[in-house]
Design a protein around this motif. Structure first.
Motif, short mmCIF file in Angstrom:
data_model
loop_
_atom_site.label_atom_id
_atom_site.label_comp_id
_atom_site.label_asym_id
_atom_site.label_seq_id
_atom_site.Cartn_x
_atom_site.Cartn_y
_atom_site.Cartn_z
N ARG A 198 -30.10 -26.73 -17.83
CA ARG A 198 -29.88 -26.95 -16.40
C ARG A 198 -28.42 -26.71 -16.03
NH1 ARG A 198 -29.44 -26.19 -12.00
NH2 ARG A 198 -30.18 -27.38 -10.21
N SER A 199 -27.52 -27.06 -16.92
CA SER A 199 -26.10 -26.83 -16.68
C SER A 199 -25.80 -25.33 -16.64
CB SER A 199 -25.26 -27.51 -17.76
OG SER A 199 -23.90 -27.28 -17.56
N VAL A 200 -26.39 -24.58 -17.55
CA VAL A 200 -26.20 -23.13 -17.55
C VAL A 200 -26.76 -22.54 -16.25
CG1 VAL A 200 -26.90 -20.96 -18.67
CG2 VAL A 200 -26.11 -22.90 -20.05
N MET A 201 -27.90 -23.06 -15.79
CA MET A 201 -28.45 -22.60 -14.53
C MET A 201 -27.46 -22.84 -13.39
SD MET A 201 -32.40 -23.99 -14.87
CE MET A 201 -32.89 -23.55 -13.21
N ALA A 202 -26.86 -24.04 -13.36
CA ALA A 202 -25.89 -24.36 -12.30
C ALA A 202 -24.65 -23.49 -12.41
CB ALA A 202 -25.51 -25.85 -12.38
N GLN A 203 -24.18 -23.26 -13.63
CA GLN A 203 -23.00 -22.40 -13.84
C GLN A 203 -23.28 -20.98 -13.35
OE1 GLN A 203 -20.01 -23.30 -15.17
NE2 GLN A 203 -20.52 -25.36 -15.82
N ALA A 204 -24.53 -20.54 -13.46
CA ALA A 204 -24.91 -19.19 -13.03
C ALA A 204 -25.22 -19.12 -11.54
CB ALA A 204 -26.11 -18.72 -13.85
N GLY A 205 -25.07 -20.26 -10.85
CA GLY A 205 -25.30 -20.27 -9.41
C GLY A 205 -26.70 -20.69 -9.00
N LEU A 206 -27.55 -21.06 -9.94
CA LEU A 206 -28.90 -21.52 -9.60
C LEU A 206 -28.82 -23.01 -9.27
CD1 LEU A 206 -30.88 -19.70 -12.41
CD2 LEU A 206 -30.88 -19.16 -9.98
N ALA B 130 -33.92 -24.37 -7.53
CA ALA B 130 -33.52 -24.43 -8.94
C ALA B 130 -34.04 -25.69 -9.59
CB ALA B 130 -32.00 -24.35 -9.05
N SER B 131 -34.05 -26.80 -8.86
CA SER B 131 -34.59 -28.05 -9.41
C SER B 131 -36.09 -27.93 -9.67
CB SER B 131 -34.31 -29.22 -8.46
OG SER B 131 -32.93 -29.49 -8.44
N THR B 132 -36.78 -27.23 -8.78
CA THR B 132 -38.22 -27.00 -8.99
C THR B 132 -38.45 -26.14 -10.22
OG1 THR B 132 -38.63 -27.22 -6.62
CG2 THR B 132 -40.32 -26.08 -7.92
N MET B 133 -37.65 -25.09 -10.36
CA MET B 133 -37.77 -24.24 -11.56
C MET B 133 -37.51 -25.06 -12.82
SD MET B 133 -36.08 -20.53 -10.67
CE MET B 133 -34.47 -21.15 -10.28
N PHE B 134 -36.49 -25.91 -12.77
CA PHE B 134 -36.14 -26.70 -13.94
C PHE B 134 -37.23 -27.72 -14.27
CE2 PHE B 134 -33.85 -30.29 -15.97
CZ PHE B 134 -33.57 -29.66 -17.16
N THR B 135 -37.85 -28.32 -13.25
CA THR B 135 -38.94 -29.26 -13.50
C THR B 135 -40.07 -28.55 -14.25
OG1 THR B 135 -38.38 -30.60 -11.58
CG2 THR B 135 -40.63 -30.81 -12.43
#
Length: 157
Positions: A76-84, A89-94
């Motif tokens: 999830r942190s990598v997603m946030a670092q990449a701008g997601l 993005a939270s739905t994708m991560f769930t």
């Protein structure tokens, strides 16, 4: 960037696991659902620890639960670092979090003679909703932590 994402993700994942655990405990009190020892069984199978029938050692359950939360927090942190970021993005991560559970619980079961859990389509009617709601509470709490940390990264616009 990767080292920072790992550190931030571990913290965010642990925060999400704490919230998810609290949400599950509230749900268990309301519904009367007993504790699940699936995480402990998965950890035992992954590490070669002996499995006992019925209740598993609490430390194994907690180690798998919080360890898995911390590790997926890195994603999830990598997603946030990449701008997601944000609700999508939270739905994708769930969805990723639920998929991670199923991969570990069912793939490990295929390597042994017994299963730890059946696929979601075979769960009792309310079970998928309860699981998704609990996982969602943790992922919704992990996301702001990961996003907030990534916004304050030096060199990040």
């Amino acid at each position: 960037m990767l080292t920072r994402a790992v550190r931030q993700g571990l913290a965010a994942g642990l925060a999400g696991a704490v919230v998810m655990t609290a949400a599950e405990k509230v749900e268990q009190r309301v519904t009367g659902r007993p504790d699940s020892y699936v995480p402990a069984r998965v950890l035992a199978r992954l590490t070669g620890l002996p499995e006992s029938s019925g209740q598993q050692p609490r430390w194994q359950n907690l180690a798998m639960h919080y360890g898995q939360g911390a590790l997926v927090g890195v994603l999830r942190s990598v997603m946030a670092q990449a701008g997601l970021r944000g609700a999508w993005a939270s739905t994708m991560f769930t969805a990723l979090r639920l998929t991670n559970d199923q991969i570990l619980e069912n793939a490990i079961a295929r390597c042994t003679s017994s299963s730890t859990r059946s696929p979601p389509e075979r769960w009792p009617t309310r079970s998928p909703l309860v699981t998704a709601r609990a996982r969602g509470s943790g992922t919704r709490r992990c996301a702001p932590v990961a996003t907030q940390m990534s916004v304050h990264c030096p060199g990040r616009q």
